[in-house]
Design a protein around this motif. Structure first.
Motif, PDB file in Angstrom:
ATOM      1  N   ASP A  82      38.931  38.960  40.920  1.00 46.45           N
ATOM      2  CA  ASP A  82      39.265  40.134  41.561  1.00 46.45           C
ATOM      3  C   ASP A  82      40.282  39.815  42.886  1.00 46.45           C
ATOM      4  O   ASP A  82      39.749  39.106  43.731  1.00 46.45           O
ATOM      5  CB  ASP A  82      37.923  40.855  42.196  1.00 46.45           C
ATOM      6  N   ALA A  83      41.594  40.010  42.429  1.00 43.38           N
ATOM      7  CA  ALA A  83      42.452  39.668  43.674  1.00 43.38           C
ATOM      8  C   ALA A  83      42.475  40.570  44.916  1.00 43.38           C
ATOM      9  O   ALA A  83      43.040  40.310  45.832  1.00 43.38           O
ATOM     10  CB  ALA A  83      43.997  39.974  42.923  1.00 43.38           C
ATOM     11  N   SER A  84      41.488  41.691  44.913  1.00 41.38           N
ATOM     12  CA  SER A  84      41.341  42.570  45.908  1.00 41.38           C
ATOM     13  C   SER A  84      40.203  42.168  47.117  1.00 41.38           C
ATOM     14  O   SER A  84      39.852  42.693  47.911  1.00 41.38           O
ATOM     15  CB  SER A  84      41.442  44.106  45.573  1.00 41.38           C
ATOM     16  N   GLN A  88      35.017  37.055  47.475  1.00 46.04           N
ATOM     17  CA  GLN A  88      34.320  36.786  46.259  1.00 46.04           C
ATOM     18  C   GLN A  88      35.197  35.322  45.709  1.00 46.04           C
ATOM     19  O   GLN A  88      34.857  34.692  44.451  1.00 46.04           O
ATOM     20  CB  GLN A  88      34.505  37.710  45.148  1.00 46.04           C
ATOM     21  N   LEU A  89      36.336  35.028  46.056  1.00 42.17           N
ATOM     22  CA  LEU A  89      36.901  34.084  45.663  1.00 42.17           C
ATOM     23  C   LEU A  89      36.337  32.699  45.529  1.00 42.17           C
ATOM     24  O   LEU A  89      36.792  31.974  44.560  1.00 42.17           O
ATOM     25  CB  LEU A  89      38.523  34.033  46.472  1.00 42.17           C
ATOM     26  N   SER A  90      35.619  32.394  46.623  1.00 41.26           N
ATOM     27  CA  SER A  90      35.163  31.133  46.466  1.00 41.26           C
ATOM     28  C   SER A  90      34.114  30.873  45.331  1.00 41.26           C
ATOM     29  O   SER A  90      33.942  29.919  44.558  1.00 41.26           O
ATOM     30  CB  SER A  90      34.217  30.706  47.841  1.00 41.26           C
ATOM     31  N   VAL A  91      33.293  32.145  45.146  1.00 40.00           N
ATOM     32  CA  VAL A  91      32.441  31.783  43.867  1.00 40.00           C
ATOM     33  C   VAL A  91      33.175  31.795  42.701  1.00 40.00           C
ATOM     34  O   VAL A  91      32.874  31.283  41.812  1.00 40.00           O
ATOM     35  CB  VAL A  91      31.330  33.575  44.066  1.00 40.00           C
ATOM     36  N   LEU A 113      43.361  35.524  34.995  1.00 43.11           N
ATOM     37  CA  LEU A 113      43.711  36.794  35.264  1.00 43.11           C
ATOM     38  C   LEU A 113      43.346  37.420  36.604  1.00 43.11           C
ATOM     39  O   LEU A 113      42.162  37.128  37.165  1.00 43.11           O
ATOM     40  CB  LEU A 113      43.161  37.723  34.315  1.00 43.11           C
ATOM     41  N   PHE A 114      44.321  37.644  37.297  1.00 45.29           N
ATOM     42  CA  PHE A 114      44.246  37.947  38.847  1.00 45.29           C
ATOM     43  C   PHE A 114      44.175  39.732  38.656  1.00 45.29           C
ATOM     44  O   PHE A 114      45.500  40.205  38.671  1.00 45.29           O
ATOM     45  CB  PHE A 114      45.059  37.597  39.677  1.00 45.29           C
ATOM     46  N   SER A 130      46.971  29.182  46.742  1.00 47.24           N
ATOM     47  CA  SER A 130      47.151  28.470  48.005  1.00 47.24           C
ATOM     48  C   SER A 130      45.766  28.457  48.573  1.00 47.24           C
ATOM     49  O   SER A 130      45.301  27.473  48.893  1.00 47.24           O
ATOM     50  CB  SER A 130      48.127  29.065  49.112  1.00 47.24           C
ATOM     51  N   LEU A 131      45.138  29.505  48.505  1.00 45.26           N
ATOM     52  CA  LEU A 131      43.874  29.545  49.359  1.00 45.26           C
ATOM     53  C   LEU A 131      42.655  28.746  48.572  1.00 45.26           C
ATOM     54  O   LEU A 131      41.921  27.819  49.174  1.00 45.26           O
ATOM     55  CB  LEU A 131      43.385  30.910  49.428  1.00 45.26           C
ATOM     56  N   ILE A 132      42.654  28.668  47.171  1.00 40.65           N
ATOM     57  CA  ILE A 132      41.827  27.990  46.340  1.00 40.65           C
ATOM     58  C   ILE A 132      42.380  26.744  45.871  1.00 40.65           C
ATOM     59  O   ILE A 132      41.816  26.041  45.092  1.00 40.65           O
ATOM     60  CB  ILE A 132      40.889  28.644  45.459  1.00 40.65           C
TER      61      ILE A 132
END
Length: 173
Positions: A82-84, A88-91, A113-114, A130-132
């Protein structure tokens, strides 16, 4: 077999319904209004026609602890983020690392898929990479990995997902 995985609420069910409509034999390509969806409890099997029949097995996000039970006979993997939802990105990153390190998935082609790029607060693919540290993850992976920004809600990018499925499953048995 194509596995569709991702955290709860990332839009997996809507993606499958949209791909099914997009690949339907009527050939109009008009997705219309997004169909209603409910969170998947368990698993959904959907056959889509993309030059040949491809079965997509969608596993509910809450099934993460037992995803590995479904890795056998997996030719390709759609992994949705979920790009928004930056929290949740770390999970999602931990889930992705687990998938890419699974021996049973070493030969699977992977499309990350983002989703939800239609929302005003979405992070671009470059920001997420970049973030992950996604380039580092991809460099260490055994799998062939592709990425795409999509909106399952609006239908943006779904033709590319269908093409990827066609190309990936063209030579499979």
């Amino acid at each position: 077999m194509c596995l569709l995985l991702g955290a709860s609420g990332v839009g997996k069910t809507l993606l499958v319904k949209r791909l099914e409509k997009l690949s339907s034999p009527d050939g109009t390509g008009d997705l219309g209004e997004p169909p209603p969806t409910r969170p998947t409890v368990g698993t959904n099997l959907t056959d889509i026609m993309a030059q040949r029949k491809i079965t997509i097995r969608e596993l509910g996000g809450c099934m993460g602890p037992i995803w590995s039970s479904y890795y056998g006979n997996c030719h390709s993997l759609l992994f949705m983020m979920d790009a928004s939802n930056p929290t949740q990105l770390s999970v999602s990153c931990v889930q992705l690392l687990g998938l890419l390190s699974a021996e049973q998935l070493a030969e699977a082609s992977v499309l990350i898929l983002f989703n939800k790029t239609d929302l005003p607060c979405y992070m671009t693919m470059e920001e997420i990479k970049s973030l992950i540290r996604l380039p580092d993850i991809v460099a260490c992976a055994k799998q062939n990995i592709a990425m795409a920004e999509i909106s399952a809600w609006k239908g943006t990018g779904l033709a590319g997902v269908l093409r990827w499925l066609q190309d990936t499953h063209r030579t499979s048995s």
